[in-house]
Design a protein around this motif. Structure first.
Motif, mmCIF file in Angstrom:
data_model
loop_
_atom_site.group_PDB
_atom_site.id
_atom_site.type_symbol
_atom_site.label_atom_id
_atom_site.label_comp_id
_atom_site.label_asym_id
_atom_site.label_seq_id
_atom_site.Cartn_x
_atom_site.Cartn_y
_atom_site.Cartn_z
ATOM 1 N N TRP A 6 0.839 -1.214 0.000
ATOM 2 C CA TRP A 6 0.000 0.000 0.000
ATOM 3 C C TRP A 6 0.867 1.255 0.000
ATOM 4 C CZ3 TRP A 6 -4.767 0.867 -1.293
ATOM 5 C CH2 TRP A 6 -5.401 2.050 -0.917
ATOM 6 N N ASN A 7 1.921 1.268 0.822
ATOM 7 C CA ASN A 7 2.788 2.451 0.895
ATOM 8 C C ASN A 7 3.522 2.689 -0.425
ATOM 9 O OD1 ASN A 7 2.048 2.985 3.494
ATOM 10 N ND2 ASN A 7 3.886 2.112 4.440
ATOM 11 N N LEU A 8 3.996 1.598 -1.053
ATOM 12 C CA LEU A 8 4.708 1.758 -2.324
ATOM 13 C C LEU A 8 3.787 2.362 -3.384
ATOM 14 C CD1 LEU A 8 7.351 1.284 -3.927
ATOM 15 C CD2 LEU A 8 6.435 -0.925 -4.589
ATOM 16 N N LEU A 9 2.567 1.843 -3.478
ATOM 17 C CA LEU A 9 1.639 2.309 -4.511
ATOM 18 C C LEU A 9 1.138 3.723 -4.252
ATOM 19 C CD1 LEU A 9 -0.503 -0.925 -5.112
ATOM 20 C CD2 LEU A 9 1.271 0.002 -6.588
ATOM 21 N N THR A 10 0.778 4.014 -3.005
ATOM 22 C CA THR A 10 0.123 5.303 -2.728
ATOM 23 C C THR A 10 1.094 6.414 -2.352
ATOM 24 O OG1 THR A 10 -0.258 4.664 -0.422
ATOM 25 C CG2 THR A 10 -2.009 4.163 -2.017
ATOM 26 N N LYS A 11 2.183 6.068 -1.658
ATOM 27 C CA LYS A 11 3.130 7.113 -1.236
ATOM 28 C C LYS A 11 4.281 7.259 -2.233
ATOM 29 C CE LYS A 11 2.034 6.707 3.676
ATOM 30 N NZ LYS A 11 2.514 6.312 5.019
ATOM 31 N N ASP A 12 4.993 6.155 -2.518
ATOM 32 C CA ASP A 12 6.153 6.248 -3.403
ATOM 33 C C ASP A 12 5.749 6.483 -4.866
ATOM 34 O OD1 ASP A 12 7.761 5.796 -1.212
ATOM 35 O OD2 ASP A 12 7.782 3.641 -1.485
ATOM 36 N N PHE A 13 4.731 5.742 -5.345
ATOM 37 C CA PHE A 13 4.291 5.907 -6.730
ATOM 38 C C PHE A 13 3.219 6.991 -6.871
ATOM 39 C CE2 PHE A 13 5.413 1.236 -8.005
ATOM 40 C CZ PHE A 13 6.758 1.558 -7.913
ATOM 41 N N GLY A 14 2.607 7.371 -5.747
ATOM 42 C CA GLY A 14 1.633 8.469 -5.767
ATOM 43 C C GLY A 14 0.335 8.153 -6.472
ATOM 44 N N LEU A 15 -0.093 6.891 -6.465
ATOM 45 C CA LEU A 15 -1.368 6.551 -7.118
ATOM 46 C C LEU A 15 -2.540 7.069 -6.285
ATOM 47 C CD1 LEU A 15 -0.865 2.898 -8.432
ATOM 48 C CD2 LEU A 15 -0.374 5.050 -9.567
ATOM 49 N N ASP A 16 -3.614 7.444 -6.973
ATOM 50 C CA ASP A 16 -4.829 7.935 -6.319
ATOM 51 C C ASP A 16 -5.498 6.778 -5.571
ATOM 52 O OD1 ASP A 16 -7.248 8.970 -5.577
ATOM 53 O OD2 ASP A 16 -7.820 9.674 -7.584
ATOM 54 N N LYS A 17 -5.610 6.914 -4.251
ATOM 55 C CA LYS A 17 -6.196 5.837 -3.434
ATOM 56 C C LYS A 17 -7.610 5.485 -3.892
ATOM 57 C CE LYS A 17 -3.582 7.130 0.704
ATOM 58 N NZ LYS A 17 -3.670 7.583 2.099
ATOM 59 N N LYS A 18 -8.335 6.497 -4.393
ATOM 60 C CA LYS A 18 -9.730 6.258 -4.799
ATOM 61 C C LYS A 18 -9.811 5.305 -5.986
ATOM 62 C CE LYS A 18 -11.236 10.772 -3.172
ATOM 63 N NZ LYS A 18 -11.554 12.146 -3.596
ATOM 64 N N ARG A 19 -8.701 5.177 -6.728
ATOM 65 C CA ARG A 19 -8.714 4.307 -7.915
ATOM 66 C C ARG A 19 -8.288 2.884 -7.599
ATOM 67 N NH1 ARG A 19 -7.958 6.361 -13.747
ATOM 68 N NH2 ARG A 19 -9.168 8.269 -13.710
ATOM 69 N N LEU A 20 -7.887 2.628 -6.371
ATOM 70 C CA LEU A 20 -7.419 1.297 -5.997
ATOM 71 C C LEU A 20 -8.545 0.504 -5.339
ATOM 72 C CD1 LEU A 20 -3.892 2.203 -4.596
ATOM 73 C CD2 LEU A 20 -4.465 1.363 -6.872
ATOM 74 N N VAL A 21 -8.718 -0.712 -5.842
ATOM 75 C CA VAL A 21 -9.768 -1.605 -5.323
ATOM 76 C C VAL A 21 -9.088 -2.823 -4.702
ATOM 77 C CG1 VAL A 21 -11.723 -3.069 -5.972
ATOM 78 C CG2 VAL A 21 -11.419 -0.840 -7.069
ATOM 79 N N ILE A 22 -9.539 -3.211 -3.516
ATOM 80 C CA ILE A 22 -8.899 -4.305 -2.771
ATOM 81 C C ILE A 22 -9.841 -5.495 -2.683
ATOM 82 C CG2 ILE A 22 -7.994 -4.980 -0.508
ATOM 83 C CD1 ILE A 22 -7.578 -1.744 -0.265
#
Length: 509
Positions: A6-22
């Motif tokens: 989660w940290n790599l995708l949202t913090k390091d890569f800066g992906l929009d959390k709203k676009r991520l589905v778990i």
């Protein structure tokens, strides 16, 4: 693992959390709670998936466990629904990450038990994440592929649009796979991994032909590939010369096969029209006698709307295999292999002491005579001795097995060869010279030291030869096999042409 992903995708890569589905496995409450805590999502927004989509296993038996996946939503402009929905097969939501919680072992009968050492297998799709970060939904629109496709367009003069789009993409994708395999020491052949490589190459070469390339194309694309990926993968730069020569030679040969095969195919389908079916035995004859692969026949006929009788082809293939099997009948290998599996399962691996010792003591844990386990071997009997630990080197890596003696208080066994089966079961082949050997006996094991020393010298010489070849011929030289004996060594390596007399002398010096 969830937190790291989660940290790599949202913090390091800066992906929009709203676009991520778990997603989680429907019974995995622990993962759902962790996701809620780490990602700040209510549990109602974490999708629970039943069945194999979110439960990973190696097969019917063995390690397994629930999965948790992260999907990226490419937006409403692309058709498809979230995972678990009726439209899940659409392309809008793309899985970019998978976490496998390896925590069970599946046993026969459906029972699962906890693994003594659970682990986590986690992975991200490189090209999928590149597509997300580069603002495209198409993996072939990322920088890794754009340069290769542009080079293909430049050399063929055919735009990467319309009906030619797939051909350029297949060439780029298969060029990359082929080049990495060659750089890793795999060369085209008619069996094993070499055959897989040849199939990959030939599919790309077939599409080069479809694009109208009059000369071999793939080898001319290698500079574009090494320019794009050579800095990250230095083996591409090291093996560049070998990759170029291998692709050029293979495509030259393939063009001859293609030309001959297409002419034979034209003759075989003369008078056939759209919707007709080519008999399977003809497709098999093209494959078996003239080296024209089934998938190329299929590709060539698809454009004319002609089908192949796949069942007839499979039946012809099976008839040929049955004939081949007959020639193997009676070799006894399959039965013997079953015995080694049973012994390995029962006894575990033999402990190898040979790096530090040429003599040791051990306990006989199994005896084999004429392909079957026995409790004892009498004087004069030829058989195999398996001990719990041994200083004897089992043949592997091109180096032959040790010889020597195994002796008990009132018995002696001459070891004529040592083999290694199933990654760790050491088999001492030989003959009983005195007394009787029994399972459970404590014995002394002595390696023939003179023979071992001479073998060791040739093993060292193998490494020296490898380095000399790299210095004279180039750093692409890779060991393809070897034989190390007390009296000689043999070294097999990959090079695109025969060595000159001067090169041989230089290597020997």
């Amino acid at each position: 693992a969830i937190e790291l992903a989660w940290n790599l995708l949202t913090k390091d890569f800066g992906l929009d959390k709203k676009r991520l589905v778990i997603t989680v496995y429907n019974e995995d409450d622990e993962a759902a709670k962790l996701w809620s805590k780490i990602a700040g999502r209510p549990e109602s927004k974490i999708i629970r998936i039943a069945g194999s989509d979110n439960f990973w296993s190696m097969g019917e038996l063995g390690p397994c466990g629930p999965c948790s996946e992260i999907f990226y939503d490419h937006g409403p402009k692309i058709a498809g629904g979230p995972p678990g929905s009726a439209d899940a097969d659409g392309d809008r939501f793309v899985e970019i990450w998978n976490l496998v919680f390896m925590q069970y072992e599946q046993l026969p009968g459906g029972k699962r038990i906890a693994l003594p050492k659970p682990s986590i297998d986690t992975g991200m799709g490189l090209e999928r994440i590149a597509a997300v970060l580069q603002g495209t939904h198409d993996n072939y629109e990322i920088d890794l592929f754009k340069a290769l496709i542009a080079a293909s367009v430049d050399l063929t003069g055919v735009p990467a649009t319309g009906e030619h789009k797939p051909s350029h993409r297949i060439i780029a994708d298969h060029l990359r796979a082929s080049s990495f395999l060659v750089a890793d020491g795999v060369l085209p052949s008619n069996e094993g991994r070499g055959y897989v490589l040849r199939r990959i190459m030939r599919r790309a070469m077939r599409h080069a032909h479809l694009l109208g390339a009059k000369e071999p194309l793939l080898y001319r694309l290698v500079p574009a590939l090494t320019g794009e990926m050579g800095r990250a993968y230095s083996e591409l730069e090291r093996g560049k010369e070998l990759i170029v020569e291998t692709l050029k030679l293979e495509e030259t040969r393939f063009r001859e096969t293609l030309e001959r095969g297409l002419k034979l195919l034209d003759d075989a389908t003369k008078g056939m029209k759209k919707g007709d079916t080519l008999p399977g035995e003809i497709a098999f004859k093209l494959y078996d006698t003239f080296g024209f692969p089934y998938d190329l026949t299929e590709d060539a006929l698809k454009a004319r709307g002609i089908f192949i009788d796949a069942k007839g082809f499979a039946a012809s293939m099976e008839r040929q295999r049955a004939e081949a099997r007959k020639s193997w009948a009676g070799s006894g290998e399959a039965a013997t292999d079953t015995l080694w599996f049973e012994l390995k399962e029962k006894l575990g691996a033999t402990e190898f002491l040979g790096y530090d010792a040429e003599a040791a003591s051990g306990e006989i844990v199994a005896l084999v005579k004429d392909g079957a386990s026995v409790n004892e071997l009498g004087k004069g009997a030829h058989g195999i001795v398996i001990v719990n630990q041994t200083p004897f080197y089992g043949e592997s890596g091109g180096q032959i097995g040790d010889r020597g003696r195994i002796a008990g208080p009132k018995s002696a066994f001459r070891v004529e060869d040592t083999q290694k089966k199933l990654h760790g079961l050491f088999l001492h082949h030989g003959v009983v010279e005195a007394g009787t050997l029994k399972v459970g006996d404590t014995v002394d094991l002595d390696v023939d030291q003179g023979r071992r020393t001479a073998t060791r010298a040739h093993h060292s010489a193998t490494h020296l030869l490898h380095e000399a070849l790299r210095e004279v011929l180039g750093t692409h030289v890779a060991q393809k096999g070897s034989l190390v004996e007390p009296g000689r060594l043999r070294f097999d390596f990959s090079h695109q042409k025969p060595m000159t007399h001067e090169q041989i002398v230089a290597v020997e010096d």
